[in-house]
Write a protein that holds these residues in place. Structure first.
Motif, short mmCIF file in Angstrom:
data_model
loop_
_atom_site.label_atom_id
_atom_site.label_comp_id
_atom_site.label_asym_id
_atom_site.label_seq_id
_atom_site.Cartn_x
_atom_site.Cartn_y
_atom_site.Cartn_z
N GLU A 64 0.82 -1.29 -0.10
CA GLU A 64 0.18 -0.09 0.01
C GLU A 64 1.12 1.21 -0.04
O GLU A 64 1.67 1.31 0.81
N ASP A 68 -1.19 10.64 -0.97
CA ASP A 68 -2.07 11.07 -1.88
C ASP A 68 -1.26 11.72 -3.14
O ASP A 68 -0.23 12.12 -2.88
N SER A 72 -4.28 13.11 -11.10
CA SER A 72 -4.27 11.60 -11.51
C SER A 72 -5.15 11.70 -12.47
O SER A 72 -6.49 11.96 -12.55
N GLU A 75 -8.07 6.51 -11.53
CA GLU A 75 -8.40 6.51 -10.03
C GLU A 75 -7.37 6.05 -8.97
O GLU A 75 -6.84 5.06 -9.20
N TYR A 76 -7.17 6.92 -8.16
CA TYR A 76 -6.20 6.55 -7.20
C TYR A 76 -6.38 7.16 -5.91
O TYR A 76 -6.94 8.23 -5.64
N SER A 77 -5.99 6.17 -4.85
CA SER A 77 -6.24 6.83 -3.52
C SER A 77 -5.01 6.35 -2.66
O SER A 77 -4.12 5.48 -3.01
N SER A 80 -4.03 2.56 -2.65
CA SER A 80 -3.53 1.79 -3.92
C SER A 80 -2.22 1.33 -3.49
O SER A 80 -1.45 1.67 -2.85
N SER A 81 -1.91 0.45 -4.46
CA SER A 81 -0.33 0.25 -4.47
C SER A 81 0.52 1.01 -5.01
O SER A 81 0.42 1.94 -5.66
N LYS A 84 0.38 1.19 -8.69
CA LYS A 84 -0.68 1.97 -9.09
C LYS A 84 0.03 3.60 -9.37
O LYS A 84 -0.26 4.19 -10.22
#
Lengths: 399, 421
Positions: A64, A68, A72, A75-77, A80-81, A84
């Motif tokens: 993980e 932030d 982007s 979709e990314y938060s 995410s890995s 990503k």
């Protein structure tokens, strides 16, 4: 003294009498040297990593990321890995490189042609544009746009208004968002039109070569491009609405735009600096290409009655492009590599996201720097393969 | 009489005076309109509707230039003007647009830069006028030039640069016999003298950490060292790439293409965070050295390509002739090929050096502060907030002068050597 010279001579004899030896020995030494350096570095790296208790590997990519990213495309938060996060950075790099290449090409061609204009003022302005922007370091220009020019923009409350559609403020440029229904139908119609236009072009060329008749390709294809997608709105059930950005009061004193698409100032500054800087080099390529076409070519074209527009389009440009494209490819590559300066103004490109934040968090310097370098290497290779293909396509075909 | 003239017809030579005066009148009306509008906020054509009002200067100027476009007027000045800026209607519009943009933008720019700017004073509060606050630059000037180098020791940097400049100037004037020795001295001995003088640590000089180096002098230090070091490496890489031995050739190609394919920023990251991992435990290498080595290897790859261009441009006959004299590989290259090839690519070398100078500000991403980095630091100083523009404009002008003069010099060299062959 005598001994040394005898020694030297005998060594010389030894080498000159054995050409194969002379051919292989330096190569073997080079190869050994390279292997030795790599082995030495690898050994040290292993010892160092063992001391710090980290193991070499790419497994961390699945962990993980927990940070932030401000901007982007996918979709990314924070959940995410790292993989990503890498993808987000890569897409942002490609985005800014594409925008930069697009504007740099347009501006570069305009400036390059203006540089050759018969109008003294235009030629001089173009020349000074090139001299000024080419001789200031890109990083400085980037800082100027970001920290000086864009920071001088008004607050969202007094944003510069473009016909109530787009708003430019210190928080960035807010443009309407396109909301499509049945977007795929529209997309297919565009693909169909492109295929159709390609066929029309081929057919028209064949007609002209065989019969000499000219088909008004340009007007036919323009009307097709406009009409066909329009039809999908009427028949195909495609519709398009816009989501306009609106000014909202977030607190007592803070206003900002909500809705629409926000183009962050970092992206604007980076795109502006990259395209203004690279345009100067592209302009020089374009100028070299146009002046490289012999004067006789233009005179010959004029003497068979072609108009100035036709001369440029049919005679000068096809020949000039062959000179222009190879150096311009280099400029595109440079622009892509220079987009890594994004890290200096905190635009979340691959260097900032991956080689910056992700490296700080994981401490995996070797893996991350290598991946970043490999990414840029592959981007460079992709661009040069594409441009080589295009260059080959327009090269003189000798029969 | 005036009835007979069709005003949209081409102005003719017979009615020269009439057309000329109408043209001049309309053209200057357009200019005056723009000038008054942009400088004094006065609109003399406000009686027109607003939409039209915006374009009045353009329309006046366009008509004026139309009437001035008298072919073969006999007036030398006017003919010259017509061929250069007013040859057809399209050119006349472009001319007008450029003139208007210049009128609108140059005076405010000059106001900001010089007329309304603040020069006298020592603090932020002395900046009372609306223009630029050059006091900021004045106060920070030593820092922008020398970084955090201690003030009492500045003479060491000054001396080494004055020595360098004297030696380089001397290079142009001393007899050709001594030139060789001076060049060898400049390349192999002088860098060590310069380095020793600036870093200190011996001869009774105080040791100064490389972290204190900075400002414009650091730009020059890095550029000079990287240039001197990258030249021989580039030369060997270029020779290696043209070698017939596969191992040498492919390793050279691999090296060159690797460095040319990655951006400098990642190279700097590599030098600052990845390279220490490759050193044995306990060995520490100064960050500035690592960065100089990284920049050197980076530029060497570009230098190699430039030199390869020169090698390729030489006709085969040169190789054959040298070989027929019985020269070996090294003698052939050192005495015959390289001197000619390098002469051919002097402009290319100059351009590489120019790129190197323009690339040095990037070192701020690994925490070394040259000119741009120092400005970045100065503008965040709580006493001097809000002067970023002045700082960047100042640095821009300085870099521009350096790079422009270098590029002019390289263009001159290019011309000089073009006629030679």
């Amino acid at each position: 003294m005598n001994l040394i010279s005898t020694f030297n001579k005998s060594i010389g004899n030894f080498f000159s009498s054995r050409p194969k030896f002379r051919y292989y020995l330096p190569q073997i030494l080079t190869a050994l040297g390279i292997v030795f350096i790599f082995a030495y570095f690898a050994y040290n790296a292993q010892v160092n990593m063992e001391n710090r208790g980290i193991d070499f590997g790419l497994r961390f990519l699945g962990e993980e990321a927990s940070f932030d990213i401000q901007f982007s495309l996918i979709e990314y938060s924070g959940a995410s890995s790292y993989a990503k996060a890498y993808l987000v950075g890569l897409l942002n790099t490609i985005l800014v490189a594409c925008i930069g290449i697009f504007f740099a090409t347009i501006l570069g061609v305009i400036i390059g042609i203006s540089r050759l204009s018969s109008n003294y003022l235009i030629a001089k302005v173009a020349e000074w544009y090139i001299e000024i922007f080419r001789n200031i370091p890109l990083l400085l220009q980037l800082f100027f746009w970001y920290f000086a020019a864009l920071r001088a923009l008004p607050l969202p409350k007094e944003a510069i208004n473009f016909f109530d559609v787009a708003y430019l403020s210190v928080k960035g440029l807010y443009v309407p968002k396109f909301i499509w229904t049945n977007f795929s139908v529209f997309l297919y119609s565009i693909i169909a039109v492109i295929v159709a236009v390609v066929f029309i072009f081929k057919y028209a060329k064949k007609q002209q070569e065989q019969t000499g008749k000219q088909i008004p390709v340009f007007s036919i294809s323009t009307s097709l491009i406009v009409l066909f997608p329009l039809l999908t709105f009427l028949i195909g059930g495609v519709s398009l609405t816009f989501e306009y950005p609106e000014l909202k009061q977030l607190s007592q004193t803070i206003f900002n735009y909500i809705g629409g698409v926000a183009i962050i100032p970092e992206l604007m500054a980076l795109a502006a600096a990259l395209s203004l800087y690279t345009a100067t080099f592209i302009a020089e390529c374009v100028r070299a290409g146009i002046t490289g076409v012999g004067k006789g070519q233009k005179e010959a074209a004029a003497s068979i009655g072609l108009t100035p527009g036709q001369i440029l389009r049919l005679v000068v440009m096809p020949q000039a492009l062959r000179i222009i494209i190879p150096p311009t490819t280099n400029q595109y590559l440079n622009l892509t590599k220079n987009s890594s300066l994004a890290a200096a103004i905190a635009y979340p490109d691959i260097v900032l996201v991956f080689a910056g934040t992700a490296m700080m968090q994981t401490g995996r310097a070797i893996e991350i720097v290598s991946i970043t370098m490999l990414t840029y290497l592959s981007l460079s290779i992709v661009i040069s393969i594409f441009m080589n293909w295009y260059n080959k396509k327009i090269a003189i075909k000798e029969k | 009489m005036i009835k007979n003239i069709n005003f949209l017809r081409k102005p003719s030579r017979e009615k020269f005076n009439l057309f000329f005066s109408i043209g001049i009148f309309l053209f200057s009306l357009g200019l005056i309109d723009v000038t008054l509008n942009s400088l004094f906020d006065v609109n003399i054509t406000s009686f027109f509707p607003r939409v039209l009002n915006y374009f009045t200067p353009l329309i006046f100027g366009f008509l004026g230039l139309h009437y001035l476009r008298i072919e073969f007027s006999g007036n030398k000045m006017l003919d010259k003007l017509n061929t250069n800026i007013n040859s057809n209607w399209f050119n006349s519009i472009l001319t007008l647009l450029i003139i208007f943009v210049l009128i609108q933008n140059i005076p405010p720019l000059l106001n900001w830069l010089i007329i309304d700017a603040n020069f006298v004073g020592t603090t932020k509060e002395d900046c009372t006028d609306s223009g630029a606050c050059w006091i900021f630059i004045k106060i920070w000037f030593p820092r922008l030039m020398y970084g955090l180098y201690p003030n009492t020791e500045l003479w060491r940097i000054n001396t080494s640069f004055i020595m360098l400049i004297t030696l380089v100037v001397a290079l142009f004037y001393i007899p050709i016999k001594l030139k060789k020795y001076l060049i060898i001295f400049l390349i192999f001995v002088f860098p060590f003298i310069m380095f020793n003088l600036i870093s200190g640590g011996n001869f009774g000089l105080e040791w100064i950490e490389t972290t204190a180096w900075g400002g414009l002098s650091l730009t020059f230090i890095i550029s000079i060292f990287a240039l001197i070091l990258c030249f021989p490496i580039g030369m060997f890489l270029a020779l290696g790439r043209r070698s017939s031995a596969p191992v040498t050739r492919y390793s050279s190609i691999g090296f060159i293409e690797f460095w040319r394919g990655v951006p400098l920023i990642t190279v700097l990251f590599m030098a600052s965070v990845m390279f220490p991992m490759f050193l044995p435990d306990g060995v520490y290498m100064d960050k500035l050295f690592r960065v100089i080595i990284a920049i050197t290897l980076f530029e060497a790859a570009y230098m190699a390509e430039v030199i390869r261009g020169g090698l390729q441009a030489l006709p085969r006959g040169q190789y054959d002739a040298a070989k027929s004299l019985g020269m070996g590989y090294w003698r052939l290259h050192m005495l015959v090929i390289l001197p000619q090839a390098l002469k051919l690519v002097i402009p290319g070398i100059a351009n590489t050096f120019l790129a190197l100078v323009k690339d040095t500000p990037l070192i701020l991403v690994v925490g070394l502060l040259e000119l741009v980095g120092m400005i970045d630091m100065a503008k965040t100083n709580p006493d001097w907030l809000g002067f970023a523009t002045e700082g960047y404009v100042f640095a821009g002008i300085l870099f521009w002068i350096i790079c422009y003069s270098m590029s002019r010099y390289s263009q001159r060299l290019e011309k000089k050597y073009k006629t030679d062959r």
